[in-house]
Design an enzyme around this catalytic site. Structure first.
Site, PDB file in Angstrom:
ATOM      1  N   TYR A  43       4.902 -10.681   1.555  1.00  0.00           N
ATOM      2  CA  TYR A  43       4.048 -11.530   1.870  1.00  0.00           C
ATOM      3  C   TYR A  43       4.426 -12.999   2.411  1.00  0.00           C
ATOM      4  O   TYR A  43       3.724 -13.888   2.723  1.00  0.00           O
ATOM      5  CB  TYR A  43       3.004 -11.709   0.631  1.00  0.00           C
ATOM      6  CG  TYR A  43       2.395 -10.294   0.187  1.00  0.00           C
ATOM      7  CD1 TYR A  43       2.333  -9.368   1.209  1.00  0.00           C
ATOM      8  CD2 TYR A  43       1.660 -10.376  -0.870  1.00  0.00           C
ATOM      9  CE1 TYR A  43       1.551  -8.000   0.908  1.00  0.00           C
ATOM     10  CE2 TYR A  43       0.977  -9.066  -1.221  1.00  0.00           C
ATOM     11  CZ  TYR A  43       0.870  -7.982  -0.196  1.00  0.00           C
ATOM     12  OH  TYR A  43       0.157  -7.022  -0.653  1.00  0.00           O
ATOM     13  N   HIS A 101       6.977  -1.053  -2.398  1.00  0.00           N
ATOM     14  CA  HIS A 101       5.679  -1.388  -1.625  1.00  0.00           C
ATOM     15  C   HIS A 101       5.249   0.025  -0.777  1.00  0.00           C
ATOM     16  O   HIS A 101       4.167   0.073  -0.607  1.00  0.00           O
ATOM     17  CB  HIS A 101       6.091  -2.378  -0.659  1.00  0.00           C
ATOM     18  CG  HIS A 101       4.924  -3.120  -0.112  1.00  0.00           C
ATOM     19  ND1 HIS A 101       4.871  -4.727   0.208  1.00  0.00           N
ATOM     20  CD2 HIS A 101       3.391  -2.995   0.060  1.00  0.00           C
ATOM     21  CE1 HIS A 101       3.856  -5.034   0.654  1.00  0.00           C
ATOM     22  NE2 HIS A 101       3.056  -4.041   0.389  1.00  0.00           N
TER      23      HIS A 101
END
Length: 267
Positions: A43, A101
């Site tokens: 992110y 992830h």
């Protein structure tokens, strides 16, 4: 609404044009009452999330911080590098949860990544280890090869894709379900006439109905917003769905809307 049922997604849209919006949104969320923060190395906002943690008056022990290991750091040594980088960016001695992830099964490295995470948890750098976007076959392989199932699996879940089969697997193995983009990434779902009919019945918003649906199923939704009024509405609402409401929402099932974990690769 209790803060142990709703988490805060720190990847707010406003941050893409103004990185400081990540800090401001996270600080606002903490002040409003959120206690679970979801971020990830990919992110590129962990520095700002760390700044919010440094600025808030909320005691650190009351906050749960989750980060994620991206595909480019799959592998035993790479995973350890990823976590150390996240800790440095967050300016924290530990994270409360770390997730893989995406499984990236083509690389065949998620088991080695998992072994490294077990070691880092045992060393105190991570409190809880889990995964994101894993299918049952990926979860089973982790257990078969290491003897340990993840504590968390963060996945796509919403009324258009209710993940009934995966949630059943999670319940059988005591895995917490978390939902990314729980309100959908477009406005289509929030504008759905069925959802809005239920919202009118409860004198609520469509978003509140969808979040109540998540809570009904024991999934932790992670809505993201940079607007304090939306953050507050997503956390504090008083909607209890009845059986007819849940059945109607389940009837909206369309199937997966976003990337498929068996194929998607994100580095």
């Amino acid at each position: 609404m209790r803060s142990d049922l709703i988490g805060f997604g720190t990847l707010v849209q406003a941050g893409k044009d103004n990185p400081d919006a990540y800090r401001a949104a996270t600080l606002s969320a903490l002040e409003i009452g959120y206690r679970t923060l979801d971020t990830a190395l990919r992110y590129e906002n962990e520095v700002q999330v760390g700044q919010a943690l440094a600025q808030t008056d909320v005691p650190r022990e009351d906050i749960s911080v989750t980060t994620k290991i991206p595909g480019r750091f799959h592998g035993y040594h790479e995973a350890k590098t990823s976590i150390i980088r996240s800790l440095n960016d967050l300016n924290q001695p530990y994270v409360d949860a770390a997730l893989i992830h995406w499984p990236l099964p083509r690389l065949h490295k998620y088991v080695d990544t998992w072994r490294a995470m077990i070691e880092m948890r045992d060393a105190g750098l991570i409190r809880t280890i889990g995964v994101s976007n894993f299918l049952p076959e990926h979860l089973e392989r982790l257990a078969e090869d290491t003897g340990e199932m993840p504590a968390v699996n963060q996945v796509e879940m919403h009324p258009y894709f209710n993940q009934a089969e995966l949630r059943g697997f999670h319940a059988e193995h005591s895995i917490q379900t978390q939902a990314w983009s729980p309100l959908g990434r477009t406005s289509d779902m929030i504008q759905d006439p069925v959802i809005n009919r239920i919202a009118e019945k409860h004198s609520a918003t469509a978003a509140e109905v969808v979040l109540a649906w998540h809570v009904h199923y024991g999934s932790m939704p992670l809505p993201a917003s940079s607007q304090p009024e939306h953050q507050r509405a997503n956390l504090f609402f008083d909607v209890i769905l009845d059986n007819d409401d849940v059945a109607a929402l389940d009837g909206l099932e369309r199937g997966r809307m976003y990337q498929h974990p068996a194929e998607h690769e994100e580095f």
